[in-house]
Design a protein around this motif. Structure first.
Motif, short mmCIF file in Angstrom:
data_model
loop_
_atom_site.label_atom_id
_atom_site.label_comp_id
_atom_site.label_asym_id
_atom_site.label_seq_id
_atom_site.Cartn_x
_atom_site.Cartn_y
_atom_site.Cartn_z
N ASN A 25 -10.65 44.85 27.54
CA ASN A 25 -10.28 43.32 26.54
C ASN A 25 -11.08 42.18 27.02
O ASN A 25 -11.12 41.89 28.38
N MET A 26 -11.18 41.83 25.84
CA MET A 26 -12.47 40.61 25.48
C MET A 26 -11.29 39.84 25.03
O MET A 26 -11.65 39.48 23.89
N ASP A 27 -11.44 37.96 25.52
CA ASP A 27 -10.47 37.44 25.24
C ASP A 27 -12.08 36.30 25.39
O ASP A 27 -12.89 36.07 26.06
N ALA A 28 -10.93 34.82 24.15
CA ALA A 28 -12.33 33.47 23.44
C ALA A 28 -10.80 32.84 23.15
O ALA A 28 -9.88 33.64 22.57
N THR A 29 -11.02 31.73 23.63
CA THR A 29 -9.88 30.73 22.52
C THR A 29 -10.39 29.60 21.99
O THR A 29 -12.75 29.70 22.27
N THR A 30 -10.23 29.26 21.09
CA THR A 30 -10.99 27.80 20.90
C THR A 30 -9.77 26.72 19.86
O THR A 30 -8.46 27.71 19.86
N THR A 31 -10.25 26.15 19.04
CA THR A 31 -8.95 24.70 19.28
C THR A 31 -9.50 24.18 17.58
O THR A 31 -10.71 24.26 16.96
N LEU A 32 -8.85 24.10 16.64
CA LEU A 32 -8.47 24.05 15.96
C LEU A 32 -7.91 22.66 15.96
O LEU A 32 -6.87 22.05 15.89
N GLY A 33 -8.23 21.46 14.73
CA GLY A 33 -7.57 20.16 14.87
C GLY A 33 -6.96 20.04 12.83
O GLY A 33 -8.05 20.30 12.06
N VAL A 34 -5.74 19.77 13.56
CA VAL A 34 -5.50 19.10 12.54
C VAL A 34 -5.03 17.61 12.14
O VAL A 34 -4.20 17.51 13.23
N GLN A 35 -4.65 16.67 10.93
CA GLN A 35 -4.38 15.63 11.07
C GLN A 35 -3.50 15.01 9.92
O GLN A 35 -4.14 15.55 8.86
N CYS A 36 -2.09 15.27 9.74
CA CYS A 36 -1.64 14.93 8.77
C CYS A 36 -0.73 13.81 8.81
O CYS A 36 -0.26 13.05 10.02
N THR A 37 -0.15 13.66 7.41
CA THR A 37 0.07 11.97 7.42
C THR A 37 1.82 12.22 8.55
O THR A 37 2.91 13.21 8.31
N MET B 145 0.45 -1.18 0.06
CA MET B 145 -0.12 0.06 -0.12
C MET B 145 1.15 1.40 -0.02
O MET B 145 1.69 1.07 0.82
N THR B 146 0.82 2.23 -0.65
CA THR B 146 1.34 3.74 -0.90
C THR B 146 0.70 4.50 -0.22
O THR B 146 -1.04 4.78 -0.53
N ILE B 147 1.01 5.23 0.62
CA ILE B 147 0.75 6.16 1.53
C ILE B 147 1.48 7.52 1.29
O ILE B 147 2.54 7.74 0.79
N GLN B 148 0.40 8.58 1.00
CA GLN B 148 0.63 9.65 0.74
C GLN B 148 0.05 10.63 1.15
O GLN B 148 -0.22 10.57 2.35
N ALA B 149 1.01 11.78 1.20
CA ALA B 149 1.04 12.71 2.17
C ALA B 149 -0.51 13.19 2.25
O ALA B 149 -0.18 13.58 1.34
N GLN B 150 -0.88 13.47 3.09
CA GLN B 150 -1.84 14.05 3.21
C GLN B 150 -2.63 14.83 4.11
O GLN B 150 -2.01 14.34 5.93
N CYS B 151 -3.16 15.31 4.41
CA CYS B 151 -3.74 16.66 5.43
C CYS B 151 -5.30 16.76 5.71
O CYS B 151 -5.87 16.74 4.91
N SER B 152 -5.93 17.04 6.68
CA SER B 152 -6.65 17.51 7.39
C SER B 152 -7.03 18.15 7.85
O SER B 152 -6.46 18.76 9.06
N ILE B 153 -8.42 19.05 7.65
CA ILE B 153 -8.67 19.62 9.16
C ILE B 153 -9.82 19.86 9.55
O ILE B 153 -10.78 19.91 8.39
N THR B 154 -10.09 20.41 11.12
CA THR B 154 -11.25 19.87 10.86
C THR B 154 -11.94 21.53 11.83
O THR B 154 -11.43 22.12 11.99
N THR B 155 -13.19 21.93 11.35
CA THR B 155 -13.82 22.78 12.68
C THR B 155 -13.56 23.27 13.31
O THR B 155 -13.81 22.75 14.43
N PRO B 156 -13.17 24.84 13.94
CA PRO B 156 -12.95 24.51 15.31
C PRO B 156 -13.60 24.53 16.16
O PRO B 156 -14.90 24.63 15.65
N SER B 157 -13.59 23.97 17.33
CA SER B 157 -14.71 23.02 18.10
C SER B 157 -14.67 23.85 19.64
O SER B 157 -13.59 23.82 19.98
N PRO B 158 -15.24 24.67 19.68
CA PRO B 158 -16.02 25.27 19.19
C PRO B 158 -15.87 26.08 18.38
O PRO B 158 -14.68 26.93 18.53
N ALA B 159 -16.92 27.27 17.96
CA ALA B 159 -16.55 28.44 17.03
C ALA B 159 -16.53 29.20 18.04
O ALA B 159 -16.62 29.18 18.84
N LEU B 160 -15.74 30.29 17.70
CA LEU B 160 -14.92 31.14 18.42
C LEU B 160 -15.89 32.67 18.98
O LEU B 160 -16.29 33.30 17.88
N ALA B 161 -16.51 32.37 19.67
CA ALA B 161 -17.48 33.48 20.60
C ALA B 161 -17.09 33.95 21.66
O ALA B 161 -16.45 33.44 22.94
#
Length: 167
Positions: free
Chosen positions: A60-72, A34-50
C-alpha cells in the motif's frame, strides 16, 4: 481705556453670552444593521494529494491532504468527492497515463478516516463528510491509498476529482 473701547468690549461680551445662552443640542438614534446569510466556501486541497513515487506496487502507498471549509456559524454542510475523470467509481477510482480506451491505469481510493475504511464519495448521508460551520476555517483530512496491484508501465498517472460542498 477710553469710554468707547469699554462700550465695545462690554457689547462683545454681552453678545457672546447671549449666543451661549441660546445654544442647544438635540439627539437622535440611528439604527445600524447587516444581514448575515448562510454561506460556505472551500479551499483547494493544500497540497494536492500526491502519492510517493514507486517502482512496483507490491505494498500500500498512502498519502494525505487537507481540505479547508469555512461556513457561517451554525450552518450545516456536507462535502462529497466524485469518482473523478479516470473512469472508476468512488469505491475504486483510477489514475490514468495517456488517453483513450487503451490508457494505462492505477487504482486508488479516497477515504474520510485514517484507517482508510470509510470511502469518500458524493452521496449525502452515505459517504460524505458532514459538519457545522463555526465562522472560522475548519480542516478536513483526505486519506488516499494506492493498494498493491499489478504495476503498469512507467509514467505519470493522474486523475481530477470534483469536490462538492453542499450547505
Amino acid at each position: 481705556m477710553s469710554r468707547f473701547l469699554r462700550l465695545v468690549l462690554a457689547a462683545g461680551i454681552a453678545a457672546g453670552s447671549v449666543d451661549v445662552a441660546r445654544a442647544a443640542t438635540a439627539t437622535a438614534t440611528m439604527r445600524v444593521s447587516m444581514t448575515i446569510q448562510a454561506q460556505c466556501s472551500i479551499t483547494t486541497p493544500s497540497p494536492a494529494l500526491a502519492f510517493p513515487a514507486s517502482g512496483v506496487l507490491t505494498t500500500n502507498m498512502d498519502a494525505t491532504t487537507t481540505l479547508g471549509v469555512q461556513c457561517t456559524a451554525g450552518t450545516p454542510y456536507t462535502i462529497g468527492i466524485d469518482a473523478g475523470l479516470g473512469g472508476g467509481s468512488v469505491a475504486q477510482r483510477k489514475m490514468r497515463s495517456g488517453s483513450g480506451a487503451g490508457a494505462a491505469t492505477i487504482d486508488y481510493g479516497l477515504f474520510r478516516d485514517a484507517a482508510r475504511s470509510q470511502v469518500w464519495g458524493n452521496t449525502p448521508g452515505t459517504d460524505t463528510a458532514a459538519g457545522t460551520g463555526t465562522g472560522a476555517a475548519q480542516s478536513l483530512m483526505v486519506y488516499g491509498r494506492v493498494a498493491a496491484q499489478n504495476t503498469p508501465a512507467a509514467g505519470l498517472y493522474t486523475d481530477d476529482v470534483t469536490i462538492t460542498l453542499t450547505y
